[in-house]
Structures are given as structure tokens and as C-alpha cells.
Design a protein around this motif. Structure first.
Motif, short mmCIF file in Angstrom:
data_model
loop_
_atom_site.label_atom_id
_atom_site.label_comp_id
_atom_site.label_asym_id
_atom_site.label_seq_id
_atom_site.Cartn_x
_atom_site.Cartn_y
_atom_site.Cartn_z
N ARG A 79 0.81 -1.21 0.00
CA ARG A 79 0.00 0.00 0.00
C ARG A 79 0.85 1.26 0.00
O ARG A 79 0.57 2.22 -0.71
CB ARG A 79 -0.92 0.01 1.24
CG ARG A 79 -1.88 1.18 1.31
CD ARG A 79 -2.54 1.26 2.67
NE ARG A 79 -1.57 1.56 3.71
CZ ARG A 79 -1.18 2.80 4.01
NH1 ARG A 79 -1.65 3.83 3.34
NH2 ARG A 79 -0.29 3.00 4.96
N ALA A 80 1.91 1.25 0.82
CA ALA A 80 2.76 2.43 0.96
C ALA A 80 3.61 2.64 -0.28
O ALA A 80 3.93 1.70 -1.02
CB ALA A 80 3.64 2.30 2.19
N THR A 81 3.99 3.90 -0.50
CA THR A 81 4.89 4.23 -1.61
C THR A 81 6.27 4.64 -1.12
O THR A 81 7.13 4.98 -1.92
CB THR A 81 4.30 5.38 -2.45
OG1 THR A 81 4.08 6.52 -1.62
CG2 THR A 81 2.98 4.95 -3.08
N ARG A 89 0.62 4.74 9.04
CA ARG A 89 -0.61 5.14 9.72
C ARG A 89 -0.65 4.47 11.08
O ARG A 89 -0.41 3.28 11.21
CB ARG A 89 -1.84 4.74 8.90
CG ARG A 89 -3.15 5.18 9.50
CD ARG A 89 -4.32 4.92 8.54
NE ARG A 89 -4.50 3.51 8.27
CZ ARG A 89 -5.21 2.68 9.04
NH1 ARG A 89 -5.78 3.14 10.13
NH2 ARG A 89 -5.34 1.42 8.70
N VAL A 90 -0.92 5.27 12.11
CA VAL A 90 -1.04 4.77 13.48
C VAL A 90 -2.49 4.91 13.89
O VAL A 90 -3.05 6.00 13.85
CB VAL A 90 -0.13 5.55 14.44
CG1 VAL A 90 -0.17 4.92 15.82
CG2 VAL A 90 1.30 5.60 13.92
N PHE A 118 8.31 -8.70 1.84
CA PHE A 118 9.46 -7.81 1.69
C PHE A 118 9.21 -6.85 0.54
O PHE A 118 8.80 -7.25 -0.55
CB PHE A 118 10.72 -8.64 1.43
CG PHE A 118 11.99 -7.84 1.41
CD1 PHE A 118 12.28 -6.90 2.39
CD2 PHE A 118 12.92 -8.01 0.38
CE1 PHE A 118 13.45 -6.18 2.36
CE2 PHE A 118 14.09 -7.29 0.34
CZ PHE A 118 14.36 -6.37 1.34
N GLU A 119 9.47 -5.55 0.79
CA GLU A 119 9.26 -4.53 -0.23
C GLU A 119 10.39 -3.51 -0.17
O GLU A 119 10.88 -3.15 0.91
CB GLU A 119 7.91 -3.84 0.01
CG GLU A 119 7.36 -3.13 -1.22
CD GLU A 119 5.88 -2.86 -1.10
OE1 GLU A 119 5.17 -2.92 -2.13
OE2 GLU A 119 5.40 -2.59 0.03
N LEU A 120 10.81 -3.03 -1.36
CA LEU A 120 11.84 -2.01 -1.47
C LEU A 120 11.23 -0.75 -2.08
O LEU A 120 10.30 -0.82 -2.89
CB LEU A 120 12.99 -2.50 -2.36
CG LEU A 120 13.78 -3.71 -1.86
CD1 LEU A 120 14.77 -4.17 -2.92
CD2 LEU A 120 14.52 -3.38 -0.56
N TYR A 121 11.79 0.43 -1.70
CA TYR A 121 11.24 1.70 -2.15
C TYR A 121 12.35 2.63 -2.62
O TYR A 121 13.47 2.61 -2.10
CB TYR A 121 10.49 2.40 -1.01
CG TYR A 121 9.45 1.56 -0.32
CD1 TYR A 121 8.15 1.50 -0.79
CD2 TYR A 121 9.78 0.83 0.82
CE1 TYR A 121 7.19 0.74 -0.14
CE2 TYR A 121 8.83 0.07 1.48
CZ TYR A 121 7.54 0.02 0.99
OH TYR A 121 6.61 -0.73 1.64
#
Length: 665
Positions: free
Chosen positions: A40-42, A48-49, A429-432
Motif C-alpha cells: 500500500r505504501a509508496t 498510519r497509526v 518484503f518490499e523495497l522503495y
């Protein structure tokens, strides 16, 4: 104050039901935990908390709720009614110049403010009414504009609070607080937060604060009315030399008449049409501030003293529109537009003694406007999600200065490209990679100024818009109940020329460069225990290597925070938070530095049937370190006319215990 607030409370109770339409279905609120941002995040530094993660967070001040954002710290160098000092990514954000914040889509920063550019007062928040905190760091998101260079934080309140309730608090130093909420119908609620406190200081703070909230749901719209009003006495930073000599208590004040009063009234309407992908917000705000401060004591005026008053009176009108699109062939998009007008009837700086005006340094009126258009287009290419963004901001102001030489009009345009790449290596696992341009505006008075109002000499103008370029690499890994994120980032600010509200002129600080590393861990080993920890390290320097030194004063080198929530048995919860604010250079050559400060807070919650008992211990270890420190020249009676260069500090408040009980109806 009491008459105006009570009148508004009556208006809320009578008029809000008129907006509501009767519904047969019961409203349900879901209070979730930290969102799973994988897929979801970019970027690695956004998140988000949710309410469940900060519902039992111990807080000395409402503004400290923002510390739920990893790597962000909030301190105070004055009274409890003044905006906090914020630290993020090597910025001493003073009161919000490079940190944007909003409440239910309504922007909270105030440009061309009497005390400082982008002034951000979060005392209008009632933590119990906030249910979600979203954050994005860096200038990589097209939806965030002015002030969102270090980051942007979005506070959201709930359309339906979690049941009718009343809670009452009492604590040391004559602290008393009452918070209550009532659903008048399924679609109308009212709530209130009332506080008084003597404070721990030798000079009684005598804080009196009231927050009122009303909300109605009607025809797909959420209509919100909010009122905030506060009065206080302030113990500002004090000179270290006086404390070490025994002439002044560390909790004492040099000028016992410092303090202020402020108010903010907001009316907004918001619509979220999920089917059509259309969100809309319109708002009007009324804001006032009278702030009395004395930082140099008797340096400029040995007879009357150096106290000054800062005044701000304004109306704010604006709105925004966001539309989501499905473009086909895997493409999706979001577009947005916003507009805002600040009608500032009076913004002034005055010389005072014991809050009585002696002279006017400057008094102005101005109208400042801003508009923006932005868009983002996203598409998945295999495992890679790419988002391309572009934002255009136009801003202008008409300054009606008391000194006609400092009057004028100014306008500017800023175009900001953005790029965000997210590579889903696996389900865990995700990379940005992110890059973009952002900006903060400078005070419009500083953009048209020609004459220093104090000395009468020529004054340097500041650009109305100051761009910032940034980039970031990051990763996010999640397995079972453990989430790890890491981000390495860099920012370059073209100019930090700012208007100095304390003096009435502009001050040049030149271009700066910052780079840093952020780490975050969130672990829930059992259903009864959750642990979080974050560490942010920053390297901040002036880019042009000035001869006096390249260190940026008050650019904190590190922020370490941790928290634990433990439920030993059903109905009992113990929450601990730890925050260490690292040392920082206080002057450009780094010869004087602030000391690190660590704080531990605790909150114990025990359910007793329909009642809940709460015991809060703030500054658990009774630390006597500094909340914040500065270096400058000041003069006490009997000292040389040129003053004494010294460290001036505001101590953390000593250990204090508060107890509260909440009744759910």
C-alpha cells in the motif's frame, strides 16, 4: 472567554441535530491497530497509526500525540498554551515551518503568523477524540504542499466516538481535567475537554483551557464544529548562569508576566464518496493569539525590560477536492485541487512591560492566498509499482504595512515533480525509491520588506517560496507479528531565509543539506504484549560553508524512542514510553552543544466494570535535563550593558502523578 465558549456549546447542542437525518442502522466504529503498509505504501517512511496504538499512550501535553510518528519529537520552551517545538529529520521546526499538519482534512499551519512562519499549535487536539494518525515524510507526495518538506501529519477524528463517556482527572500541581462525549442521536455527537493546572513552575502557570467538538452526519457529509480557547502564564527559557549561581531556581522565571491567550474556532464540512472516488472538504476558521515573551530580559531596555507582545487575528477560508480515477490498461490516478485565503486583520509586534504596551515595532494587515493543482498516476509493472506525480502551487499576498515602506504585493509559482517506486520482492518484503521537490513558504511580510522596523536600515527580502529537493531509499519487511522498516534519505533546502517574528525582520541562514537514516521495529510477540522502537540519525550542515561554521543550530542529531504495552491480565494494561532527544550544536562552530535528554512516561489502566481507573506517571525517572536549549546574549540587572552570551534552557517538568477515572454509559 466563558461566555463565548458557553454560547458556542449551546449553539452546538441546538443546531447540530438540524443537520442530521434519522437513520435506522446503528453506527459501528472499528478501532484498529497499526496498518499493514506492505503493498500500500509508496515509501518506507510513511505509515498510519490507529487508535489502539496510542489509546493508552501517556501524554504530558496534547501536542505530544504527534510523537506517535516515529522519529518525531515535541518539546516546549514556554507555557502550555503555546505551540510545541517539533524536531524531525534534523529540522528544529520551531513551530511548524517544515512540518505540515491537518485535522480532518483542514490545514492547521498558519502562514505569516505573528510568532513564526507556519505556526502549528496542536493544543486544540483532544487525544481521546483522535482515532487515526497518518504520516508521510519527505517531499515525495503530490497531495502535500506548503510546509511538507520534512513531513506531513494528518490527524483524523471519529464520526462516532466509542460510546458515551465521562472521565475526570486530578494530579499534582493542581491539575484537573474533565473529558466527556455524548451521542445526541445516531448521527450527532458533542464532546468537551476542560483543563486547569497550576503547573510545576515557581511562577504559577494557571492554565485554563477548553476544547469543544460537535459533529453531525447528513446526506453523506460530515459537518464538524470545533472550539479551542486557552489562557496561561509562561515560564520561558532561563539563563544557565543564574541557576548555577543560585540566583534563580531551575523552575523559576525571570519575567513572571510572560504568557498569553489564544483561541481557534473551526467549522468544516467533509464528504467522502467511495463509489465515485470523490473527496471534498470546505472550512472556515477564526484564530486569535496574544503572546507575551521576554528572552533577553534587560538587554535592549535596561529600565523597562525587553518583554514584547505578538498579536495575530485572522479568518481562514478554504477547501480541497480529490478525485480517484481508473484509466484502464493497469493505470490509476488521483487528482486534486485546493484553495485557501488567510484574511489577517492584524498581525503585530509591540514592546511591553508587564503586558502593558509601550511602543509598536510594527503592525500590519495582509491577505494571503494560495491555490494548488496536483496529480498522481500509478501503474504496476510486474512486481514494481510506479507513481508519477506533479504539483503546481501559486501563492500571493497583499501586505498593508503600518510603515508604508514595508507594504506591497508579492506572488510566486512553484512546480514540484514527484516519483515513487515500490518493488514487491515477496509477500513479506518490499523495497522503495522516492524523489521529489517540495517547498515551504516564507512570511509574506519578509517578502516585501525594505526597511528594518527596529534599526531603520535596509532589510534583506526573503523569497516567498523556498524549494526543497529530496530523495529516499527504503525497505519494509513483515513476518508474523514483526515489522521492520528502514530508510536512508537526503534533503537540500535552497534557502532558509525566514521572517523573525520576535524581532520584525528577516534573517538569512543560507542553503542547507541534510541526510539521515531511520529504523523502525514493531513487534507483537503475544496478544498481551506489543513493543515498538525507532531510531533516527541526521547529519545536517549549511551547504555554503560559512566562515563562522557550517553547523545548523538546534539540528538534533538523533531521536530514539520506544514503547511497550502489556496486558498482564484481562482488563489491566501497562504502557511505557521512552524518548531520547540527542544533543545538537547551539552555535555554528559546534563549540557549544545541548545535552541529550531522556524521558520515561508510564500509564496504568484498570477496568472496573463500567468504570476504568487510570494512573499516569510523567517523567518517571525525575530527569532534570533540558527540554530545549539556546545560546544567545541576555542581560540581568547589574550585568554589563552588552549582555552575557549564555546557554538559555527550559527544563523538563519534574516527575508528576495524575489519576483519572472514566465512566462508560
Amino acid at each position: 472567554m466563558a461566555r463565548s465558549v458557553s454560547s458556542l456549546a449551546l449553539l452546538l447542542a441546538i443546531s447540530l441535530p438540524a443537520f442530521a437525518q434519522a437513520q435506522e442502522v446503528e453506527a459501528i466504529s472499528v478501532w484498529g491497530r497499526r496498518a499493514n503498509d506492505l503493498g500500500r505504501a509508496t515509501s518506507a517512511s510513511e505509515g498510519r497509526v490507529s487508535y489502539a496504538d496510542f489509546a493508552v499512550r501517556p501524554l504530558l501535553r496534547p501536542g505530544e500525540l504527534i510523537e506517535a510518528v516515529p522519529g518525531l519529537a515535541a518539546t516546549q520552551h514556554s507555557g502550555a498554551g503555546k505551540a510545541n517545538q517539533y524536531f524531525l529529520r534534523g529540522f528544529n521546526l520551531d513551530h511548524g515551518t517544515d512540518l505540515a499538519a491537518s485535522l480532518d482534512g483542514v490545514p492547521l499551519n498558519l502562514p505569516s503568523h505573528g510568532h513564526g512562519q507556519g505556526y502549528l499549535d496542536l493544543n486544540l487536539l483532544t487525544p481521546e477524540f483522535v482515532h487515526d494518525i497518518g504520516f508521510k515524510k519527505g517531499p515525495y507526495s503530490a497531495e502535500n504542499g506548503d510546509f511538507a518538506t520534512a513531513g506531513a501529519v494528518a490527524f483524523e477524528t471519529a464520526d462516532h466516538l466509542h460510546g458515551d463517556g465521562l472521565q475526570a482527572w486530578a494530579g499534582e500541581n493542581d491539575y484537573y481535567r474533565a473529558v466527556g462525549s455524548k451521542a445526541l442521536t445516531d448521527n450527532v455527537l458533542v464532546a468537551a475537554d476542560l483543563s486547569t493546572a497550576r503547573g510545576a513552575w515557581t511562577n504559577p502557570e494557571d492554565l485554563r483551557k477548553i476544547n469543544l467538538l460537535g459533529r453531525a452526519l447528513a446526506g453523506g457529509w460530515s459537518i464538524t464544529a470545533l472550539a479551542y480557547d486557552a489562557k496561561w502564564n509562561a515560564t520561558d527559557q532561563i539563563p544557565r548562569r543564574a541557576v548555577e549561581a543560585g540566583a534563580l531556581d531551575r523552575l523559576g522565571a525571570v519575567d513572571a508576566t510572560d504568557g498569553g491567550n489564544t483561541s481557534r474556532y473551526m467549522l468544516s464540512a467533509r464528504r467522502r464518496d467511495l463509489l465515485r472516488g470523490l473527496d471534498a472538504v470546505v472550512y472556515v476558521q477564526r484564530y486569535t493569539l496574544d503572546l507575551y515573551s521576554n528572552f533577553t530580559y534587560f538587554l535592549d531596555d535596561p529600565v523597562n525590560g525587553d518583554q514584547f507582545e505578538q498579536v495575530d487575528r485572522r479568518w481562514v477560508y478554504g477547501g480541497s477536492l480529490v478525485k480517484r480515477w481508473s484509466l484502464g490498461d493497469g493505470w490509476s490516478a488521483r487528482t486534486g485541487a485546493s484553495a485557501r485565503v488567510d484574511d489577517i486583520g492584524k498581525v503585530g509586534l509591540y514592546r511591553t512591560t508587564a503586558r502593558a504596551r509601550r511602543a509598536t515595532v510594527r503592525q500590519d494587515a495582509l491577505t494571503e492566498w494560495s491555490t494548488a493543482l496536483w496529480g498522481e498516476a500509478s501503474r504496476r509493472f510486474g512486481k514494481l509499482d510506479a507513481t508519477f506525480g506533479l504539483r503546481a502551487d501559486a501563492m500571493g499576498a497583499d501586505v498593508d504595512a503600518g510603515d508604508r515602506r514595508n507594504a506591497g504585493t508579492v506572488s510566486d509559482l512553484q512546480v514540484s515533480p514527484k516519483l515513487a517506486l515500490a518493488w514487491r520482492v515477496s509477500k513479506t518484503f518490499e523495497l522503495y525509491a522516492d524523489a521529489g521537490r517540495g517547498f515551504h513558504s516564507n512570511d509574506a511580510r519578509g517578502a516585501v520588506i525594505t526597511v528594518d522596523p527596529v534599526t531603520g536600515s535596509a532589510a534583506e527580502r526573503a523569497p516567498l517560496l523556498s524549494p526543497t529537493d529530496g530523495a529516499e531509499l527504503g525497505l519494509r519487511w513483515k513476518r508474523d507479528d514483526l515489522t521492520l522498516t528502514a530508510a536512508a534519505w537526503a534533503l537540500r533546502v535552497d534557502s532558509e531565509l525566514v521572517y523573525v517574528g520576535d524581532a520584525g525582520f528577516t534573517e538569512a541562514s543560507g542553503a542547507t543539506r541534510r541526510r539521515g537514516l531511520e529504523l523502525l521495529a514493531d513487534w507483537r510477540p503475544t496478544s498481551r504484549l506489543s513493543l515498538t522502537g525507532s531510531y533516527a540519525a541526521t547529519h545536517a550542515r549549511f551547504a555554503d560553508h560559512p566562515p563562522e561554521g557550517d553547523r545548523i543550530p538546534n539540528a538534533v542529531g538523533s531521536v530514539l524512542s520506544a514503547g511497550a504495552n502489556w496486558t498482564p491480565v484481562k482488563g489491566s494494561t501497562l504502557s511505557l514510553t521512552y524518548r531520547r532527544l540527542g544533543g545538537a550544536p547551539l552555535i555554528e562552530d559546534n563549540s557549544v552543544r545541548s545535552r541529550p535528554t531522556s524521558l520515561v512516561n508510564a500509564l496504568f489502566v484498570q477496568e472496573l466494570g463500567r468504570a476504568i481507573l487510570m494512573i499516569e506517571v510523567l517523567n518517571l525517572t525525575d530527569s532534570q535535563r533540558d527540554d530545549i536549549a539556546y545560546v544567545y546574549a541576555s542581560r540581568l540587572p547589574g550585568e554589563p550593558a552588552e549582555g552575557v552570551e549564555d546557554v538559555h534552557f527550559h527544563p523538563v517538568e519534574p516527575r508528576t502523578v495524575r489519576a483519572g477515572i472514566k465512566m462508560n454509559f
